[in-house]
Design a protein around this motif. Structure first.
Motif, PDB file in Angstrom:
ATOM      1  N   TYR A 175       0.824  -1.211   0.000  1.00 40.17           N
ATOM      2  CA  TYR A 175       0.000   0.000   0.000  1.00 40.17           C
ATOM      3  C   TYR A 175       0.861   1.264   0.000  1.00 40.17           C
ATOM      4  O   TYR A 175       0.397   2.338   0.399  1.00 40.17           O
ATOM      5  CB  TYR A 175      -0.923  -0.013   1.227  1.00 40.17           C
ATOM      6  CG  TYR A 175      -1.730  -1.280   1.329  1.00 40.17           C
ATOM      7  CD1 TYR A 175      -2.809  -1.517   0.488  1.00 40.17           C
ATOM      8  CD2 TYR A 175      -1.372  -2.262   2.252  1.00 40.17           C
ATOM      9  CE1 TYR A 175      -3.528  -2.701   0.565  1.00 40.17           C
ATOM     10  CE2 TYR A 175      -2.085  -3.444   2.337  1.00 40.17           C
ATOM     11  CZ  TYR A 175      -3.162  -3.658   1.483  1.00 40.17           C
ATOM     12  OH  TYR A 175      -3.864  -4.831   1.562  1.00 40.17           O
ATOM     13  N   LEU A 176       2.115   1.130  -0.461  1.00 43.47           N
ATOM     14  CA  LEU A 176       3.051   2.253  -0.406  1.00 43.47           C
ATOM     15  C   LEU A 176       2.508   3.486  -1.124  1.00 43.47           C
ATOM     16  O   LEU A 176       2.514   4.583  -0.588  1.00 43.47           O
ATOM     17  CB  LEU A 176       4.390   1.835  -1.025  1.00 43.47           C
ATOM     18  CG  LEU A 176       5.465   2.925  -1.086  1.00 43.47           C
ATOM     19  CD1 LEU A 176       5.954   3.266   0.312  1.00 43.47           C
ATOM     20  CD2 LEU A 176       6.638   2.481  -1.956  1.00 43.47           C
ATOM     21  N   TYR A 177       2.048   3.309  -2.343  1.00 42.35           N
ATOM     22  CA  TYR A 177       1.529   4.458  -3.104  1.00 42.35           C
ATOM     23  C   TYR A 177       0.029   4.563  -2.857  1.00 42.35           C
ATOM     24  O   TYR A 177      -0.702   3.597  -3.071  1.00 42.35           O
ATOM     25  CB  TYR A 177       1.816   4.278  -4.599  1.00 42.35           C
ATOM     26  CG  TYR A 177       1.690   5.566  -5.370  1.00 42.35           C
ATOM     27  CD1 TYR A 177       2.767   6.449  -5.454  1.00 42.35           C
ATOM     28  CD2 TYR A 177       0.490   5.923  -5.986  1.00 42.35           C
ATOM     29  CE1 TYR A 177       2.651   7.643  -6.151  1.00 42.35           C
ATOM     30  CE2 TYR A 177       0.364   7.112  -6.670  1.00 42.35           C
ATOM     31  CZ  TYR A 177       1.445   7.975  -6.757  1.00 42.35           C
ATOM     32  OH  TYR A 177       1.337   9.171  -7.433  1.00 42.35           O
ATOM     33  N   PRO A 178      -0.452   5.705  -2.384  1.00 44.84           N
ATOM     34  CA  PRO A 178      -1.831   5.798  -1.899  1.00 44.84           C
ATOM     35  C   PRO A 178      -2.879   5.930  -3.009  1.00 44.84           C
ATOM     36  O   PRO A 178      -3.608   6.919  -3.101  1.00 44.84           O
ATOM     37  CB  PRO A 178      -1.799   7.044  -1.006  1.00 44.84           C
ATOM     38  CG  PRO A 178      -0.742   7.899  -1.622  1.00 44.84           C
ATOM     39  CD  PRO A 178       0.300   6.951  -2.148  1.00 44.84           C
ATOM     40  N   PRO A 231      17.913   9.092 -13.861  1.00 44.39           N
ATOM     41  CA  PRO A 231      16.577   9.148 -14.462  1.00 44.39           C
ATOM     42  C   PRO A 231      16.653   9.703 -15.879  1.00 44.39           C
ATOM     43  O   PRO A 231      17.603  10.404 -16.249  1.00 44.39           O
ATOM     44  CB  PRO A 231      15.822  10.090 -13.528  1.00 44.39           C
ATOM     45  CG  PRO A 231      16.895  10.972 -12.953  1.00 44.39           C
ATOM     46  CD  PRO A 231      18.108  10.093 -12.815  1.00 44.39           C
ATOM     47  N   ASN A 232      15.667   9.383 -16.676  1.00 38.41           N
ATOM     48  CA  ASN A 232      15.631   9.880 -18.048  1.00 38.41           C
ATOM     49  C   ASN A 232      14.204  10.235 -18.422  1.00 38.41           C
ATOM     50  O   ASN A 232      13.326  10.284 -17.559  1.00 38.41           O
ATOM     51  CB  ASN A 232      16.217   8.828 -19.003  1.00 38.41           C
ATOM     52  CG  ASN A 232      15.552   7.471 -18.864  1.00 38.41           C
ATOM     53  OD1 ASN A 232      14.332   7.357 -18.862  1.00 38.41           O
ATOM     54  ND2 ASN A 232      16.365   6.421 -18.714  1.00 38.41           N
ATOM     55  N   GLY A 233      13.971  10.447 -19.682  1.00 38.88           N
ATOM     56  CA  GLY A 233      12.642  10.847 -20.122  1.00 38.88           C
ATOM     57  C   GLY A 233      11.617   9.734 -20.111  1.00 38.88           C
ATOM     58  O   GLY A 233      10.427   9.966 -20.382  1.00 38.88           O
ATOM     59  N   LEU A 260      18.708   5.161  -4.367  1.00 42.24           N
ATOM     60  CA  LEU A 260      17.600   4.733  -5.217  1.00 42.24           C
ATOM     61  C   LEU A 260      16.276   5.360  -4.803  1.00 42.24           C
ATOM     62  O   LEU A 260      15.344   5.442  -5.609  1.00 42.24           O
ATOM     63  CB  LEU A 260      17.499   3.205  -5.225  1.00 42.24           C
ATOM     64  CG  LEU A 260      18.317   2.507  -6.317  1.00 42.24           C
ATOM     65  CD1 LEU A 260      19.782   2.889  -6.301  1.00 42.24           C
ATOM     66  CD2 LEU A 260      18.163   0.998  -6.232  1.00 42.24           C
ATOM     67  N   GLN A 261      16.170   5.794  -3.534  1.00 39.87           N
ATOM     68  CA  GLN A 261      14.973   6.503  -3.082  1.00 39.87           C
ATOM     69  C   GLN A 261      15.112   8.014  -3.226  1.00 39.87           C
ATOM     70  O   GLN A 261      14.162   8.746  -2.959  1.00 39.87           O
ATOM     71  CB  GLN A 261      14.691   6.192  -1.610  1.00 39.87           C
ATOM     72  CG  GLN A 261      14.334   4.755  -1.306  1.00 39.87           C
ATOM     73  CD  GLN A 261      14.040   4.557   0.170  1.00 39.87           C
ATOM     74  OE1 GLN A 261      13.048   5.075   0.693  1.00 39.87           O
ATOM     75  NE2 GLN A 261      14.898   3.829   0.853  1.00 39.87           N
ATOM     76  N   GLN A 262      16.319   8.482  -3.577  1.00 41.26           N
ATOM     77  CA  GLN A 262      16.617   9.913  -3.642  1.00 41.26           C
ATOM     78  C   GLN A 262      16.460  10.578  -2.275  1.00 41.26           C
ATOM     79  O   GLN A 262      15.910  11.670  -2.138  1.00 41.26           O
ATOM     80  CB  GLN A 262      15.765  10.596  -4.706  1.00 41.26           C
ATOM     81  CG  GLN A 262      16.157  10.213  -6.121  1.00 41.26           C
ATOM     82  CD  GLN A 262      17.573  10.681  -6.475  1.00 41.26           C
ATOM     83  OE1 GLN A 262      17.798  11.833  -6.823  1.00 41.26           O
ATOM     84  NE2 GLN A 262      18.545   9.780  -6.369  1.00 41.26           N
ATOM     85  N   LEU A 263      16.965   9.898  -1.256  1.00 35.92           N
ATOM     86  CA  LEU A 263      17.005  10.403   0.111  1.00 35.92           C
ATOM     87  C   LEU A 263      18.418  10.907   0.389  1.00 35.92           C
ATOM     88  O   LEU A 263      19.386  10.318  -0.101  1.00 35.92           O
ATOM     89  CB  LEU A 263      16.615   9.270   1.058  1.00 35.92           C
ATOM     90  CG  LEU A 263      16.460   9.504   2.548  1.00 35.92           C
ATOM     91  CD1 LEU A 263      15.521   8.434   3.125  1.00 35.92           C
ATOM     92  CD2 LEU A 263      17.773   9.426   3.302  1.00 35.92           C
ATOM     93  N   TYR A 323      10.720   4.525  -9.813  1.00 35.85           N
ATOM     94  CA  TYR A 323      10.008   3.255  -9.722  1.00 35.85           C
ATOM     95  C   TYR A 323      10.580   2.185 -10.644  1.00 35.85           C
ATOM     96  O   TYR A 323      10.293   1.003 -10.477  1.00 35.85           O
ATOM     97  CB  TYR A 323       8.517   3.460  -9.999  1.00 35.85           C
ATOM     98  CG  TYR A 323       7.856   4.334  -8.965  1.00 35.85           C
ATOM     99  CD1 TYR A 323       7.788   3.921  -7.635  1.00 35.85           C
ATOM    100  CD2 TYR A 323       7.333   5.573  -9.304  1.00 35.85           C
ATOM    101  CE1 TYR A 323       7.200   4.724  -6.675  1.00 35.85           C
ATOM    102  CE2 TYR A 323       6.745   6.380  -8.349  1.00 35.85           C
ATOM    103  CZ  TYR A 323       6.677   5.963  -7.038  1.00 35.85           C
ATOM    104  OH  TYR A 323       6.107   6.760  -6.098  1.00 35.85           O
ATOM    105  N   GLY A 324      11.363   2.554 -11.631  1.00 31.75           N
ATOM    106  CA  GLY A 324      12.109   1.567 -12.405  1.00 31.75           C
ATOM    107  C   GLY A 324      11.364   0.848 -13.499  1.00 31.75           C
ATOM    108  O   GLY A 324      11.934  -0.012 -14.173  1.00 31.75           O
TER     109      GLY A 324
END
Length: 352
Positions: A146-149, A251-253, A223-226, A258-259
Motif C-alpha cells: 500500500y506504499l503508493y496511496p 533518471p531519463n525521459g 535509489l529513493q533519492q534520500l 520506480y524503475g
C-alpha cells in the motif's frame, strides 16, 4: 574517537556450489586472501553456519571463531535477513517468500511466522555466545503493498500494520536485549522500515526500544533519492552496522525512481560495485568517524554489471583506503595555552 573496523565482507552473495565458495573454510581462506578482516555471517545455510548449534554450544562457537582466526578473520555480525523478512509477510508475497523458510512450514503462514520468530531467538543466543554486539536483519512488511496511496488507504491501515509489526518484533528485541546485542534493521525498499520516517514510526510503536537500531546502507537511499549524508546526522546514535554498497540513479525521459518493472541492468536506479556508482563514500566515512560509529565497514556486493569476485577484490582495497584512522590529539595542540581560571579571567578582561 573510534577508528572503524574493517574491511569486512557479507558472505551471502558468495556462497556457491563450487570451491572455495561451498565451505566456510574455503570462504574464509578466499576472503582473507583479498585482505578482509571480518565476515558477516548469513544464518540460513547450516552447511556454512549452523544457527541452532551456535545458539546452544560454546564449543561450536569457539571452534568457529578459531577456524576464522586461523585466517586472521572474525565474525562482524550474524545476519537473519531472510528470517526477519518472514516474521511479517503480506499474503501477496506468500508464495515467493515461502522459499526462504524451512520446508516443513511452507504453505502455512502461521507456522512460518513462528519458525521465523524462533530463528531470531536462536540468533540472539548465538550472537551472545560469539561475543557480538550487533546483529543485522530485515523488518518484514505488511504495509508495503500500500506504499503508493491509490486507491487511497483506509484510515488507520498503516497504524495497524506498524502496531502488528511492533507486536511481533517486541519479544525478539527483548531477547536481544537480554543477550546484550543490538538489532540493526537494513532500511530497504520492500520492507516496512525503509527510510527515516518509517524507522521512527516503528521506534514509537516499540516504545523507543534501545535494541532497535539501524544497518546503514547508502545504496538504498540513492535509489529513493534520500539525502544519505543528512541521514547520518539525524540517526547516528542508532547506526550500529554499515553495509558499504554503491549505487547510481540516472533518471531519463522514460523512467525514474520506480524503475518501470525493468530488470536491474535497465533501471534508472542500479546497485554498483564500490567506486563505480555515485555514493560519496569519503563524506560517509568522515561522518562515521565524526560520530564515533562503533562497528564494522562491511562490503555487500550487489552489481548488475561486474563479476562478484572482481567486486570483492576491489572492495577490500576500497574500504581499507576509506577507513579514517582517527586522530589521537587536536591538530592545533601545539598552540595550546593554559586553561586555569586565572588565565581565563585575564583573557576575558575580568581581572582589570
Amino acid at each position: 574517537m573510534k577508528t572503524i573496523q574493517g574491511p569486512g565482507i557479507f558472505l551471502a552473495q558468495f556462497i556457491g556450489a563450487a570451491a572455495p565458495f561451498n565451505t566456510l573454510e574455503g570462504l574464509a581462506g578466499w576472503a582473507a586472501s583479498l585482505g578482509y578482516q571480518g565476515v558477516q555471517m548469513p544464518t540460513s545455510d547450516a552447511a556454512i553456519f549452523d544457527l541452532k548449534r551456535a545458539a546452544e554450544s560454546d564449543a561450536y562457537c569457539d571452534e568457529l571463531k578459531g577456524q576464522l582466526a586461523a585466517h586472521g578473520l572474525q565474525v562482524t555480525e550474524l545476519s537473519t535477513h531472510l528470517q526477519g523478512q518472514l516474521l511479517c509477510v503480506h499474503p501477496a508475497y506468500d508464495l515467493q517468500f515461502d522459499a526462504f523458510a524451512a520446508p516443513e512450514v511452507r504453505g502455512n503462514p502461521a507456522a512460518r511466522t513462528q519458525w521465523a520468530h524462533d530463528q531470531l531467538l536462536l540468533a540472539a543466543k548465538a550472537s551472545k555466545r560469539l561475543g557480538l554486539k550487533a546483529h543485522v536483519s530485515f523488518s518484514g512488511a505488511l504495509a508495503w503493498p500500500y506504499l503508493y496511496p491509490w486507491p487511497q488507504r483506509p484510515p488507520g491501515l498503516v497504524d495497524a500494520a506498524f502496531e502488528e509489526l511492533a507486536k511481533r518484533w517486541r519479544p525478539v528485541l527483548d531477547a536481544f536485549d537480554d543477550a546484550g546485542v543490538d538489532v540493526c534493521y537494513e532500511l530497504h525498499p520492500g520492507e516496512d522500515l525503509h527510510d527515516g520516517v518509517t524507522f521512527e514510526r516503528f521506534l514509537d510503536a516499540v516504545g523507543q526500544h534501545p535494541r532497535a537500531n539501524i544497518l546503514y546502507d547508502p545504496s538504498h537511499f540513492v535509489l529513493q533519492q534520500l539525502d544519505y549524508l543528512a541521514f547520518i546526522d539525524h540517526y547516528h546514535e542508532r547506526i550500529r552496522a554499515f553495509h558499504v554498497k554503491d549505487a547510481e540513479f540516472r533518471p531519463n525521459g522514460k523512467q525514474g525512481v520506480y524503475g518501470s518493472f525493468s530488470n536491474w541492468i535497465d533501471r534508472a536506479g542500479r546497485f554498483r560495485s564500490l567506486g563505480d556508482g555515485q555514493v560519496d563514500f569519503k563524506a560517509i566515512f568522515s561522518k562515521m568517524a565524526q560520530y564515533d560509529y562503533p562497528g564494522w565497514a562491511v562490503l555487500e556486493w550487489e552489481c548488475c554489471l561486474k563479476h562478484p569476485e572482481d567486486g570483492a577484490r576491489e572492495g577490500a582495497t576500497f574500504i581499507r583506503e576509506h577507513i579514517i584512522r582517527v586522530a589521537d590529539r587536536a591538530f592545533d595542540d601545539f598552540a595550546a595555552s593554559a586553561g586555569d581560571q586565572k588565565t581565563l579571567s585575564t583573557l576575558l578582561g575580568l581581572n582589570r
